[in-house]
Design an enzyme around this catalytic site. Structure first.
Site, PDB file in Angstrom:
ATOM      1  N   LYS A 113      -4.784 -16.266  -6.780  1.00 53.01           N
ATOM      2  CA  LYS A 113      -5.532 -15.650  -7.960  1.00 53.01           C
ATOM      3  C   LYS A 113      -4.621 -15.305  -8.990  1.00 53.01           C
ATOM      4  CE  LYS A 113      -5.303 -10.812  -6.968  1.00 53.01           C
ATOM      5  NZ  LYS A 113      -6.319  -9.567  -7.046  1.00 53.01           N
ATOM      6  N   CYS A 171      -5.759 -10.504   2.274  1.00 48.73           N
ATOM      7  CA  CYS A 171      -6.630  -9.363   2.740  1.00 48.73           C
ATOM      8  C   CYS A 171      -8.114 -10.202   3.317  1.00 48.73           C
ATOM      9  CB  CYS A 171      -6.962  -8.440   1.629  1.00 48.73           C
ATOM     10  SG  CYS A 171      -5.527  -7.946   1.042  1.00 48.73           S
ATOM     11  N   GLY A 217     -16.297 -21.783  -6.926  1.00 53.25           N
ATOM     12  CA  GLY A 217     -14.799 -22.353  -6.969  1.00 53.25           C
ATOM     13  C   GLY A 217     -14.063 -22.933  -5.758  1.00 53.25           C
ATOM     14  N   ASN A 238     -14.327  -5.666   2.082  1.00 53.15           N
ATOM     15  CA  ASN A 238     -13.845  -6.687   2.007  1.00 53.15           C
ATOM     16  C   ASN A 238     -14.911  -8.142   2.318  1.00 53.15           C
ATOM     17  OD1 ASN A 238     -11.641  -6.009   0.656  1.00 53.15           O
ATOM     18  ND2 ASN A 238     -10.244  -6.279   2.324  1.00 53.15           N
ATOM     19  N   LEU A 286     -19.421 -14.288  -7.841  1.00 51.13           N
ATOM     20  CA  LEU A 286     -20.508 -15.360  -7.551  1.00 51.13           C
ATOM     21  C   LEU A 286     -20.007 -16.559  -8.031  1.00 51.13           C
ATOM     22  CD1 LEU A 286     -23.511 -13.032  -7.845  1.00 51.13           C
ATOM     23  CD2 LEU A 286     -22.616 -14.095  -6.026  1.00 51.13           C
ATOM     24  N   VAL A 311       0.998  -1.412   0.054  1.00 47.39           N
ATOM     25  CA  VAL A 311       0.095   0.132   0.175  1.00 47.39           C
ATOM     26  C   VAL A 311       0.769   1.199   0.065  1.00 47.39           C
ATOM     27  CG1 VAL A 311      -1.459   1.442   1.463  1.00 47.39           C
ATOM     28  CG2 VAL A 311      -1.889  -1.038   0.933  1.00 47.39           C
ATOM     29  N   THR A 366      -4.932  -0.848   7.152  1.00 48.03           N
ATOM     30  CA  THR A 366      -6.178  -1.507   7.541  1.00 48.03           C
ATOM     31  C   THR A 366      -6.279  -1.639   8.949  1.00 48.03           C
ATOM     32  OG1 THR A 366      -6.632  -2.589   5.356  1.00 48.03           O
ATOM     33  CG2 THR A 366      -7.770  -3.612   6.924  1.00 48.03           C
ATOM     34  N   ARG A 404      -0.096 -16.663  -0.349  1.00 49.79           N
ATOM     35  CA  ARG A 404      -0.818 -16.635   0.990  1.00 49.79           C
ATOM     36  C   ARG A 404      -2.121 -17.099   0.722  1.00 49.79           C
ATOM     37  NH1 ARG A 404       1.068 -10.384   2.817  1.00 49.79           N
ATOM     38  NH2 ARG A 404       0.962 -10.328   0.540  1.00 49.79           N
TER      39      ARG A 404
HETATM   40  C1  UGA Z   1      -9.091  -7.439  -1.946  1.00 52.27           C
HETATM   41  C2  UGA Z   1      -9.935  -6.382  -2.622  1.00 52.27           C
HETATM   42  O1  UGA Z   1     -10.682  -6.927  -3.659  1.00 52.27           O
HETATM   43  C3  UGA Z   1      -9.478  -5.267  -2.589  1.00 52.27           C
HETATM   44  O2  UGA Z   1     -10.490  -4.079  -3.126  1.00 52.27           O
HETATM   45  C4  UGA Z   1      -8.880  -4.273  -1.222  1.00 52.27           C
HETATM   46  O3  UGA Z   1      -8.382  -3.329  -1.339  1.00 52.27           O
HETATM   47  C5  UGA Z   1      -7.738  -5.655  -1.047  1.00 52.27           C
HETATM   48  O4  UGA Z   1      -8.572  -7.001  -1.084  1.00 52.27           O
HETATM   49  C6  UGA Z   1      -7.373  -5.303   0.490  1.00 52.27           C
HETATM   50  O5  UGA Z   1      -7.985  -5.368   1.445  1.00 52.27           O
HETATM   51  O6  UGA Z   1      -6.159  -4.689   0.481  1.00 52.27           O
HETATM   52  P1  UGA Z   1      -7.126  -8.654  -3.414  1.00 52.27           P
HETATM   53  O7  UGA Z   1      -6.826  -9.455  -2.124  1.00 52.27           O
HETATM   54  O8  UGA Z   1      -5.831  -8.122  -3.959  1.00 52.27           O
HETATM   55  O9  UGA Z   1      -8.107  -7.483  -3.096  1.00 52.27           O
HETATM   56  O10 UGA Z   1      -7.823  -9.811  -4.408  1.00 52.27           O
HETATM   57  P2  UGA Z   1      -9.061  -9.950  -5.133  1.00 52.27           P
HETATM   58  O11 UGA Z   1      -8.871  -9.680  -6.490  1.00 52.27           O
HETATM   59  O12 UGA Z   1     -10.459  -9.163  -4.631  1.00 52.27           O
HETATM   60  O13 UGA Z   1      -9.357 -11.432  -4.945  1.00 52.27           O
HETATM   61  C7  UGA Z   1      -9.629 -11.808  -3.395  1.00 52.27           C
HETATM   62  C8  UGA Z   1     -10.142 -13.370  -3.638  1.00 52.27           C
HETATM   63  O14 UGA Z   1     -11.592 -13.189  -4.349  1.00 52.27           O
HETATM   64  C9  UGA Z   1      -9.180 -14.161  -4.298  1.00 52.27           C
HETATM   65  O15 UGA Z   1      -9.230 -15.589  -3.903  1.00 52.27           O
HETATM   66  C10 UGA Z   1      -9.838 -14.347  -5.991  1.00 52.27           C
HETATM   67  O16 UGA Z   1      -9.779 -15.681  -6.316  1.00 52.27           O
HETATM   68  C11 UGA Z   1     -11.484 -14.174  -5.526  1.00 52.27           C
HETATM   69  N1  UGA Z   1     -11.807 -13.519  -6.658  1.00 52.27           N
HETATM   70  C12 UGA Z   1     -11.411 -12.315  -6.969  1.00 52.27           C
HETATM   71  C13 UGA Z   1     -13.365 -13.807  -7.299  1.00 52.27           C
HETATM   72  O17 UGA Z   1     -13.639 -14.922  -6.648  1.00 52.27           O
HETATM   73  N2  UGA Z   1     -13.720 -13.330  -8.242  1.00 52.27           N
HETATM   74  C14 UGA Z   1     -13.071 -12.272  -8.757  1.00 52.27           C
HETATM   75  O18 UGA Z   1     -13.561 -11.663  -9.720  1.00 52.27           O
HETATM   76  C15 UGA Z   1     -11.958 -11.699  -8.333  1.00 52.27           C
END
Ligand code: UGA
Length: 445
Positions: free
Chosen positions: A339, A279, A272, A213, A269, A11, A122, A346
């Protein structure tokens, strides 16, 4: 505006470099001299698309790094506190936040001008007002709201698209103790015109971050629970179910042209093998813990975590439908990162899954476009053969487990066809057609 950013993690560094790009004069502070030297050589200590280029164009210009916190605070108008808040198993650990608040307080003692301190880490609701402000006042001998201002400005960056998320924000959340602090924080974000800016108190700003989140994590666990039920009932595909659900015009509004707006949140939605990363798991657990302090049972969020904990084992359960004994079974794991777009492992669902395969004596092969080195650290002592392409990894495999939604995995049908092989495929991300092999298992189908 002159800005000091304390902490050069994900960040802090991204915010610092992007604010410099937007025209502010930024100094990033870290107590790790090696990291600081690296940054000053325009070498980013973390991998994030576009960061190296931005660092290179701003370093020595409007951006620099230092270990001197006191000097940086004295010579800036506003400080962003962006240190880590690791989860220690029961709550977030505020030791870095406390240490930095103390050091900023000591610096403020020697500063005559008004200064604003903004918490970007956070932190659970109440931390800025009840932990940070008392430390700042104690070590500066000054009074918040008079001698200095304190705000809270959560960050909504996603790993893999952090630069673009910062440069094109969807919202700017500004918590503050008073009008003057809000004014200075607004000035910080003045280069981001046209973005909705919410001005609230610090606790509300802290709560917005956790609620955002928690909502996304809840969507994922909700879909996984529905998906698991679809599989158990049989002959129902969760993808088709969600398609039907999303057609609700309250979710995907119909335009006059007849087209629909499908909000990108609907991608959370998809059934998976579970969420991970640094986070969602940490933030949801921290909020549950925080709720307990206020006699709130947080039962929904507890279920979100519980469902997510079990979800990777759905993959193992599917495997057990075909093989009771994993000993000697040649299994290819496609995708190790939590992802796509990152090497971050992690809380990746791949970890509990590979642990189970290893315990069962499987012969494990793995391919991930970028997470191989990371995986070698996570699975130290495991005999895993890593491959540099899907093609080379397929030889002799009896089972393929697809665990990360990397776009390149959608080439699998052509590759499999060309090779003329017919392994069992367990698709943890529902990326592949069901008729790809004789025995296909998809989560939620
Ligand atoms: C997440 C939030 O999306 C951010 O808005 C926030 O700032 C960040 O946490 C944080 O608190 O710093 P991040 O963990 O990088 O960001 O990743 P995401 O892309 O949201 O993915 C999180 C989880 O959701 C992953 O396990 C991923 O597989 C899943 N995911 C992601 C989905 O199921 N669908 C999606 O379209 C994207």
């Amino acid at each position: 505006m002159k800005v000091s950013v304390i902490g050069t993690g994900y960040v802090g560094l991204v915010s610092g470099v992007c604010l410099a790009e937007k025209g502010h004069e930024v100094v990033c502070v870290d107590n790790d001299v090696l990291k600081v030297n690296k940054i000053n050589l325009a070498e980013s200590p973390i991998y994030e698309e576009g960061l190296d280029e931005l660092l290179l164009s701003n370093i020595g210009n409007r951006f620099s790094a230092t270990i001197d916190l006191k000097d940086s605070v004295i010579n800036s108008d506003l400080s962003l506190l962006a240190v880590g808040t690791p989860f220690n198993g029961s709550e977030i650990d505020l030791k870095y936040v406390r240490q930095v608040a103390k050091e900023i307080g000591i610096a403020l003692k020697e500063k005559n001008d008004y200064h604003v301190i903004v918490v970007k880490s956070t932190v659970v609701p109440g931390t800025t007002d009840e932990v940070v402000i008392p430390l700042l006042e104690k070590y500066s001998g000054k009074k918040s709201g008079i001698d200095f201002g304190v705000g809270m400005n959560p960050e909504f960056l996603r790993e893999g698209s952090a630069i673009s998320d910062f440069m094109n924000p969807d919202r700017i959340i500004l918590g503050a103790i008073d009008f003057q602090t809000h004014q200075l924080m607004s000035e910080l974000y003045s280069p981001f015109s046209g973005i909705t800016c919410l001005k609230i108190n610090n606790k509300t700003a802290e709560m917005i971050k956790y609620t955002s989140n928690s909502l996304l994590a809840t969507l994922i666990s909700f879909s996984n629970e529905m998906g698991n039920l679809c599989s158990s009932i049989g002959n129902i595909d969760a993808l088709e179910v969600m398609e039907g659900v999303i057609l609700d015009k309250r979710i995907s509004p119909i335009l006059e042209s007849g087209d629909r707006i499908v909000p990108s949140i609907t991608s959370y939605l998809e059934a998976g093998c579970g969420f991970g990363g640094s986070c969602f798991p940490k933030d949801v657990k921290a909020l549950i813990q925080h709720g307990a302090m206020y006699d709130q049972s947080m039962s929904l969020l507890k279920s979100v975590i519980d469902i997510n904990y079990k979800q990777p084992f759905e993959i193992i359960n599917r495997l057990k439908k075909y093989y009771h004994d994993f000993n000697g079974l040649k299994i290819l794991v496609l995708g190790l990162a939590f992802k796509p777009g990152t090497n971050d492992m992690r809380e990746s669902p791949a970890i509990p899954i590979i642990n189970q395969l290893h315990e069962g004596g499987a012969v494990i092969q793995a391919f991930d476009p970028v997470a191989e080195e990371e995986a070698k650290n996570v699975f130290k002592g495991f005999e895993i053969t890593y491959f540099s392409s899907i093609n080379s990894a397929l030889n002799g495999v009896q089972v393929i487990l697809l665990l990360t939604r990397w776009p390149e995995f959608s080439d699998l049908p052509q590759i499999i066809k060309k090779k003329g092989i017919d392994p069992l495929i367990i698709d943890g991300r529902r990326m592949l057609p069901k008729n790809i092999v004789t025995h296909y298992e998809g989560i939620g189908s």
